[in-house]
Design a protein around this motif. Structure first.
Motif, PDB file in Angstrom:
ATOM      1  N   ALA A  41       0.826  -1.211   0.000  1.00 37.50           N
ATOM      2  CA  ALA A  41       0.000   0.000   0.000  1.00 37.50           C
ATOM      3  C   ALA A  41       0.857   1.256   0.000  1.00 37.50           C
ATOM      4  O   ALA A  41       0.556   2.233  -0.705  1.00 37.50           O
ATOM      5  CB  ALA A  41      -0.939  -0.014   1.203  1.00 37.50           C
ATOM      6  N   ALA A  42       1.930   1.247   0.772  1.00 37.94           N
ATOM      7  CA  ALA A  42       2.818   2.413   0.829  1.00 37.94           C
ATOM      8  C   ALA A  42       3.495   2.645  -0.514  1.00 37.94           C
ATOM      9  O   ALA A  42       3.594   3.779  -0.992  1.00 37.94           O
ATOM     10  CB  ALA A  42       3.859   2.213   1.931  1.00 37.94           C
ATOM     11  N   PHE A  43       3.954   1.578  -1.129  1.00 41.47           N
ATOM     12  CA  PHE A  43       4.609   1.687  -2.435  1.00 41.47           C
ATOM     13  C   PHE A  43       3.612   2.163  -3.487  1.00 41.47           C
ATOM     14  O   PHE A  43       3.899   3.086  -4.272  1.00 41.47           O
ATOM     15  CB  PHE A  43       5.190   0.332  -2.833  1.00 41.47           C
ATOM     16  CG  PHE A  43       5.841   0.318  -4.186  1.00 41.47           C
ATOM     17  CD1 PHE A  43       7.156   0.704  -4.342  1.00 41.47           C
ATOM     18  CD2 PHE A  43       5.131  -0.094  -5.310  1.00 41.47           C
ATOM     19  CE1 PHE A  43       7.775   0.684  -5.596  1.00 41.47           C
ATOM     20  CE2 PHE A  43       5.724  -0.106  -6.566  1.00 41.47           C
ATOM     21  CZ  PHE A  43       7.057   0.281  -6.709  1.00 41.47           C
ATOM     22  N   ASN A  44       2.437   1.563  -3.516  1.00 40.81           N
ATOM     23  CA  ASN A  44       1.437   1.890  -4.531  1.00 40.81           C
ATOM     24  C   ASN A  44       0.928   3.322  -4.398  1.00 40.81           C
ATOM     25  O   ASN A  44       0.643   3.981  -5.401  1.00 40.81           O
ATOM     26  CB  ASN A  44       0.263   0.921  -4.439  1.00 40.81           C
ATOM     27  CG  ASN A  44       0.659  -0.496  -4.810  1.00 40.81           C
ATOM     28  OD1 ASN A  44       1.667  -0.715  -5.462  1.00 40.81           O
ATOM     29  ND2 ASN A  44      -0.123  -1.470  -4.367  1.00 40.81           N
ATOM     30  N   GLU A  45       0.815   3.788  -3.178  1.00 40.43           N
ATOM     31  CA  GLU A  45       0.342   5.155  -2.959  1.00 40.43           C
ATOM     32  C   GLU A  45       1.303   6.169  -3.575  1.00 40.43           C
ATOM     33  O   GLU A  45       0.876   7.125  -4.240  1.00 40.43           O
ATOM     34  CB  GLU A  45       0.184   5.426  -1.461  1.00 40.43           C
ATOM     35  CG  GLU A  45      -0.352   6.811  -1.149  1.00 40.43           C
ATOM     36  CD  GLU A  45      -0.536   7.060   0.337  1.00 40.43           C
ATOM     37  OE1 GLU A  45      -1.067   8.131   0.695  1.00 40.43           O
ATOM     38  OE2 GLU A  45      -0.137   6.195   1.138  1.00 40.43           O
ATOM     39  N   VAL A  46       2.594   5.952  -3.373  1.00 34.35           N
ATOM     40  CA  VAL A  46       3.589   6.869  -3.943  1.00 34.35           C
ATOM     41  C   VAL A  46       3.615   6.759  -5.461  1.00 34.35           C
ATOM     42  O   VAL A  46       3.655   7.769  -6.175  1.00 34.35           O
ATOM     43  CB  VAL A  46       4.987   6.583  -3.352  1.00 34.35           C
ATOM     44  CG1 VAL A  46       6.047   7.416  -4.060  1.00 34.35           C
ATOM     45  CG2 VAL A  46       4.999   6.878  -1.863  1.00 34.35           C
ATOM     46  N   LEU A  47       3.569   5.539  -5.971  1.00 35.61           N
ATOM     47  CA  LEU A  47       3.611   5.350  -7.416  1.00 35.61           C
ATOM     48  C   LEU A  47       2.389   5.964  -8.084  1.00 35.61           C
ATOM     49  O   LEU A  47       2.513   6.691  -9.089  1.00 35.61           O
ATOM     50  CB  LEU A  47       3.695   3.857  -7.748  1.00 35.61           C
ATOM     51  CG  LEU A  47       3.768   3.496  -9.241  1.00 35.61           C
ATOM     52  CD1 LEU A  47       4.974   4.154  -9.898  1.00 35.61           C
ATOM     53  CD2 LEU A  47       3.816   1.984  -9.416  1.00 35.61           C
ATOM     54  N   ALA A  48       1.209   5.705  -7.542  1.00 32.34           N
ATOM     55  CA  ALA A  48      -0.017   6.265  -8.117  1.00 32.34           C
ATOM     56  C   ALA A  48      -0.018   7.783  -8.032  1.00 32.34           C
ATOM     57  O   ALA A  48      -0.427   8.473  -8.971  1.00 32.34           O
ATOM     58  CB  ALA A  48      -1.241   5.689  -7.403  1.00 32.34           C
ATOM     59  N   GLY A  49       0.446   8.314  -6.909  1.00 33.35           N
ATOM     60  CA  GLY A  49       0.498   9.762  -6.753  1.00 33.35           C
ATOM     61  C   GLY A  49       1.418  10.412  -7.769  1.00 33.35           C
ATOM     62  O   GLY A  49       1.105  11.474  -8.322  1.00 33.35           O
ATOM     63  N   SER A  50       2.547   9.774  -8.043  1.00 35.49           N
ATOM     64  CA  SER A  50       3.493  10.319  -9.021  1.00 35.49           C
ATOM     65  C   SER A  50       2.940  10.220 -10.442  1.00 35.49           C
ATOM     66  O   SER A  50       3.148  11.111 -11.263  1.00 35.49           O
ATOM     67  CB  SER A  50       4.825   9.574  -8.929  1.00 35.49           C
ATOM     68  OG  SER A  50       5.398   9.709  -7.645  1.00 35.49           O
ATOM     69  N   LEU A  51       2.223   9.143 -10.735  1.00 33.92           N
ATOM     70  CA  LEU A  51       1.645   8.965 -12.069  1.00 33.92           C
ATOM     71  C   LEU A  51       0.460   9.889 -12.320  1.00 33.92           C
ATOM     72  O   LEU A  51       0.123  10.173 -13.473  1.00 33.92           O
ATOM     73  CB  LEU A  51       1.201   7.508 -12.260  1.00 33.92           C
ATOM     74  CG  LEU A  51       2.301   6.454 -12.388  1.00 33.92           C
ATOM     75  CD1 LEU A  51       1.704   5.057 -12.345  1.00 33.92           C
ATOM     76  CD2 LEU A  51       3.085   6.650 -13.682  1.00 33.92           C
ATOM     77  N   SER A  52      -0.172  10.349 -11.263  1.00 30.40           N
ATOM     78  CA  SER A  52      -1.392  11.149 -11.411  1.00 30.40           C
ATOM     79  C   SER A  52      -1.151  12.501 -12.077  1.00 30.40           C
ATOM     80  O   SER A  52      -2.096  13.148 -12.522  1.00 30.40           O
ATOM     81  CB  SER A  52      -2.054  11.361 -10.042  1.00 30.40           C
ATOM     82  OG  SER A  52      -1.222  12.137  -9.193  1.00 30.40           O
ATOM     83  N   THR A  53       0.103  12.933 -12.163  1.00 33.22           N
ATOM     84  CA  THR A  53       0.383  14.200 -12.843  1.00 33.22           C
ATOM     85  C   THR A  53       0.227  14.066 -14.359  1.00 33.22           C
ATOM     86  O   THR A  53       0.018  15.055 -15.055  1.00 33.22           O
ATOM     87  CB  THR A  53       1.812  14.678 -12.529  1.00 33.22           C
ATOM     88  OG1 THR A  53       2.749  13.674 -12.935  1.00 33.22           O
ATOM     89  CG2 THR A  53       1.974  14.923 -11.024  1.00 33.22           C
ATOM     90  N   ASP A  54       0.332  12.828 -14.877  1.00 35.75           N
ATOM     91  CA  ASP A  54       0.238  12.596 -16.316  1.00 35.75           C
ATOM     92  C   ASP A  54      -0.973  11.765 -16.720  1.00 35.75           C
ATOM     93  O   ASP A  54      -1.408  11.832 -17.872  1.00 35.75           O
ATOM     94  CB  ASP A  54       1.492  11.867 -16.826  1.00 35.75           C
ATOM     95  CG  ASP A  54       2.759  12.681 -16.634  1.00 35.75           C
ATOM     96  OD1 ASP A  54       2.787  13.841 -17.080  1.00 35.75           O
ATOM     97  OD2 ASP A  54       3.708  12.165 -16.025  1.00 35.75           O
ATOM     98  N   LEU A  55      -1.507  10.977 -15.782  1.00 32.90           N
ATOM     99  CA  LEU A  55      -2.561  10.024 -16.114  1.00 32.90           C
ATOM    100  C   LEU A  55      -3.721  10.145 -15.124  1.00 32.90           C
ATOM    101  O   LEU A  55      -3.547  10.662 -14.021  1.00 32.90           O
ATOM    102  CB  LEU A  55      -2.004   8.594 -16.082  1.00 32.90           C
ATOM    103  CG  LEU A  55      -0.748   8.329 -16.916  1.00 32.90           C
ATOM    104  CD1 LEU A  55      -0.123   7.000 -16.524  1.00 32.90           C
ATOM    105  CD2 LEU A  55      -1.082   8.342 -18.407  1.00 32.90           C
ATOM    106  N   LYS A  56      -4.872   9.643 -15.532  1.00 34.16           N
ATOM    107  CA  LYS A  56      -6.030   9.644 -14.650  1.00 34.16           C
ATOM    108  C   LYS A  56      -6.025   8.355 -13.839  1.00 34.16           C
ATOM    109  O   LYS A  56      -6.116   7.255 -14.395  1.00 34.16           O
ATOM    110  CB  LYS A  56      -7.320   9.756 -15.455  1.00 34.16           C
ATOM    111  CG  LYS A  56      -8.562   9.823 -14.574  1.00 34.16           C
ATOM    112  CD  LYS A  56      -9.826  10.027 -15.394  1.00 34.16           C
ATOM    113  CE  LYS A  56     -11.048  10.112 -14.479  1.00 34.16           C
ATOM    114  NZ  LYS A  56     -12.296  10.319 -15.241  1.00 34.16           N
ATOM    115  N   ILE A  57      -5.921   8.476 -12.524  1.00 30.95           N
ATOM    116  CA  ILE A  57      -5.819   7.314 -11.649  1.00 30.95           C
ATOM    117  C   ILE A  57      -7.190   6.975 -11.071  1.00 30.95           C
ATOM    118  O   ILE A  57      -7.845   7.807 -10.451  1.00 30.95           O
ATOM    119  CB  ILE A  57      -4.835   7.558 -10.492  1.00 30.95           C
ATOM    120  CG1 ILE A  57      -3.476   8.020 -11.035  1.00 30.95           C
ATOM    121  CG2 ILE A  57      -4.696   6.303  -9.644  1.00 30.95           C
ATOM    122  CD1 ILE A  57      -2.761   7.002 -11.872  1.00 30.95           C
ATOM    123  N   ILE A  58      -7.620   5.744 -11.283  1.00 31.06           N
ATOM    124  CA  ILE A  58      -8.851   5.251 -10.693  1.00 31.06           C
ATOM    125  C   ILE A  58      -8.559   4.787  -9.268  1.00 31.06           C
ATOM    126  O   ILE A  58      -7.516   4.188  -8.997  1.00 31.06           O
ATOM    127  CB  ILE A  58      -9.431   4.087 -11.527  1.00 31.06           C
ATOM    128  CG1 ILE A  58      -9.656   4.532 -12.971  1.00 31.06           C
ATOM    129  CG2 ILE A  58     -10.710   3.551 -10.918  1.00 31.06           C
ATOM    130  CD1 ILE A  58     -10.606   5.690 -13.126  1.00 31.06           C
TER     131      ILE A  58
END
Length: 288
Positions: A41-58
């Motif tokens: 969960a900790a890893f995914n939260e950071v990865l999703a947060g970083s990707l959200s600047t370029d992509l739409k995160i569900i």
């Protein structure tokens, strides 16, 4: 007339730019781990947060619940049909699965140490194909330090992952229809003594990669092989993927084999076949 022509070009240019902008922001993805642990969960939260600047995160929690609803037995070893079903219930263009873990290991050099790793699977919801696989690894004497590295690395790899997602999305949009491809042998053909399915002249065994061996991976890789009437391989497609270099190992060995084409009553035929390879770690004493 000349003014109108320029104005028309301007309108067209704006329309194309607007269309490109919509397409660029249409990539919906999610990041989750089938094994819902605090470390993942900790890893995914950071990865999703970083990707959200370029992509739409569900929402990952919604994606996780949707994924669990279809009860896939081996989430890191899915068939393309299973992956398409997963993408359909999740509702994204692509989805990213992560396998995050920390293992205590021993060696002559470091004695007891900890290895943190995060395997990353980028999967197309449309095709079900594994479009990208990579792994982050860190060895430290301290468990917390090893896990902290993964969290930090999650943000550092996001830009490259975003490019991968955009490229895979564009590839899906431009994917050619499978209509017109040679068929698989039918049940009737398999029972017909006048029919011979395509088979390799030389059977080779794909390599169980060092990375798979290190992590003790047990997996199955299915590959669809398109063989023309001359016995040449026209195309291959991984139909059940595993990562750890096993998919590439299978494709390499299949393309290294010489094939006898399908035949019926002396007439050579173009056909597709599905081959299955099972991988498992064998201990030095021969135990699986």
């Amino acid at each position: 007339m000349n003014t109108c022509f320029k104005h028309g070009n301007f309108v067209v240019a704006v329309a194309i730019a607007a269309l490109f902008t919509v397409a660029a922001h249409a990539q919906r993805i999610t990041v989750f781990s089938p094994e819902d642990t605090a470390q993942a969960a900790a890893f995914n939260e950071v990865l999703a947060g970083s990707l959200s600047t370029d992509l739409k995160i569900i929402d990952p929690s919604l994606a996780y619940s949707a994924f669990r609803s279809i009860e896939i037995a081996a989430p890191f070893n899915m068939s393309t049909a299973e992956a398409r079903s997963a993408g359909g219930v999740i509702g994204t263009d692509l989805f990213i699965l992560t396998d995050v873990r920390t293992q205590r290991r021993t060696s002559f050099a470091l004695k007891e140490h900890f290895e943190a790793s995060a395997a990353i699977y980028v999967v197309s919801s449309r095709s079900g194909e594994l479009v990208h696989w990579s792994i982050l690894r860190r060895t430290e004497r301290n468990e917390d330090q090893a896990e902290a590295f993964l969290v930090k690395a999650a943000s550092e790899i996001s830009a490259d992952l975003a490019k991968t997602v955009r490229s895979a999305y564009e590839h899906d949009l431009n994917r050619k229809s499978t209509m017109g491809l040679p068929p698989f042998p039918t049940d009737a053909e398999e029972k017909d003594p006048a029919f011979r399915a395509p088979i390799p002249y030389n059977r080779l065994r794909p390599k169980y990669t060092q990375l798979a061996d290190f992590f003790g991976v047990r997996a199955t890789v299915d590959i669809i092989v398109e063989i023309n009437a001359a016995g040449n391989i026209i195309n291959t497609q991984i139909d059940r993927w595993a990562g750890y270099g096993l998919d590439e190992s299978v494709e390499h060995v299949v393309r290294s084999m010489n094939w006898r084409p399908a035949e019926r009553n002396g007439t050579k035929l173009a056909k597709r076949v599905l081959l299955r390879y099972n991988f498992t770690k064998v201990d030095p004493d021969g135990q699986r």
